[in-house]
Design an enzyme around this catalytic site. Structure first.
Site, short mmCIF file in Angstrom:
data_model
loop_
_atom_site.label_atom_id
_atom_site.label_comp_id
_atom_site.label_asym_id
_atom_site.label_seq_id
_atom_site.Cartn_x
_atom_site.Cartn_y
_atom_site.Cartn_z
N ASN A 10 55.69 58.52 -38.32
CA ASN A 10 55.18 57.17 -38.10
C ASN A 10 53.65 57.26 -38.02
OD1 ASN A 10 54.48 54.63 -37.26
ND2 ASN A 10 55.48 54.76 -35.26
N LYS A 12 51.51 54.95 -37.88
CA LYS A 12 50.86 53.86 -37.11
C LYS A 12 49.68 53.32 -37.91
CE LYS A 12 52.71 55.98 -32.99
NZ LYS A 12 52.63 56.20 -31.55
N HIS A 100 59.48 49.12 -31.96
CA HIS A 100 58.59 50.14 -31.38
C HIS A 100 57.87 49.54 -30.17
CE1 HIS A 100 55.51 53.17 -30.91
NE2 HIS A 100 56.20 53.95 -31.74
N GLU A 169 62.45 56.53 -27.48
CA GLU A 169 61.04 56.89 -27.30
C GLU A 169 60.58 56.43 -25.92
OE1 GLU A 169 58.78 57.38 -31.31
OE2 GLU A 169 58.58 55.33 -30.63
P1 13P Z 1 53.33 60.51 -30.74
O1 13P Z 1 54.16 61.53 -31.46
O2 13P Z 1 51.92 60.43 -31.22
O3 13P Z 1 53.48 60.62 -29.26
O4 13P Z 1 53.96 59.07 -31.13
C1 13P Z 1 55.32 58.87 -31.00
C2 13P Z 1 55.67 57.58 -31.60
O5 13P Z 1 55.35 56.53 -31.06
C3 13P Z 1 56.39 57.60 -32.88
O6 13P Z 1 56.88 56.36 -33.21
#
Ligand code: 13P
Length: 251
Positions: A10, A12, A100, A169
């Site tokens: 991901n 982002k 998310h 998560e």
């Molecule tokens: P990180 O691996 O940067 O902690 O992010 C996790 C996340 O939100 C994946 O969707």
């Protein structure tokens, strides 16, 4: 039966056109026959990059997902700023992330999430559905209650679980470098499995983990047989760490 392990990146709000070289490197690594076949690699770059990436690197070795779709159940229309599920599908994605915590904070409530899940599946996109508690809730011992509520309010009783990946998560783990203990994860996933079996009659839901996954901690995380893969943020941006995660998991 041995199961498929998911490694989902991901990205982002990160990456640009040049970042395709990271995917290229991962693709070259995947061509090597020595790595387990039981894996599924999915990249979720920002939507502006999806089409060009999926056109340029279009192999059976890896797949693409989007980070969002519109909650408007139409293919086109006068909706400024929206990208329909059909548009996302046409950009080369076969998956979409919904629910998310970073999106929940902005504008996604359970009603919206439920709508998006149904629209995604109608448009043949599989859903990576994220759930997770915050630190306050964890400290109050409310973690599982929160997860249950998030699922009940977003997942229709009639859903086909072949179209759904549930990513646990914990919010307190995302981007913090803090990873839950295996004991804690074991309790969460055991409860999740039991709850999904009782409520949704599903025996083998795809349950993955996300939050500060690194090449180092994936070895310990991988000891948990209830976890079928990882949703990886920061460590998925560079091919080196992403590849190390895959390698270390299977070593
Ligand atoms: P990180 O691996 O940067 O902690 O992010 C996790 C996340 O939100 C994946 O969707």
């Amino acid at each position: 039966m041995a199961k498929t392990i998911y490694f989902i990146g991901n990205w982002k709000m990160n990456g640009n056109y040049d970042s395709i070289k990271e995917i290229e490197t991962v693709n070259n690594f995947l061509k090597k026959k020595s790595i387990s076949k039981l894996k599924k690699i999915i990249f979720c770059p920002p939507s502006n990059l999806l089409m060009s990436f999926s056109k340029k690197i279009n192999t059976k070795l890896l797949d693409y997902g989007a980070q969002d779709i519109s909650k408007i159940n139409l293919n086109n229309g006068p909706y400024t700023g929206q990208l329909s599920a059909k548009m996302i599908k046409e950009s080369g994605a076969n998956y979409v992330i919904v629910g998310h915590s970073e999106k929940r904070l902005l504008d996604e409530d359970c009603k919206t999430i439920k709508k998006k899940i149904s629209i995604a599946i109608e448009n043949k996109l599989k859903v990576i559905f994220c759930i997770g508690e915050n630190l306050f809730q964890k400290k109050k011992n409310l973690s599982f209650k929160i997860l249950k509520k998030q699922i009940l309010n977003s997942i229709d009783k009639k859903i086909n679980f072949d179209n759904l990946i549930i990513a646990y998560e914990p919010i307190w783990s995302i981007g913090t470098g803090i990873v839950p203990s295996n004991n804690y994860l074991d309790q969460i996933y055991t409860k999740l499995k039991k709850f999904l079996r009782e409520k949704y009659k599903v025996n083998s839901p795809i349950l993955i983990y996300g939050g500060s996954v690194t090449p180092d901690n994936v070895v310990t995380l991988g000891e948990n047989s209830l976890i079928s893969g990882f949703l990886i943020g920061g460590a998925s941006l560079k091919s080196k760490s992403f590849i190390e995660i895959i390698k270390n998991y299977f070593r």
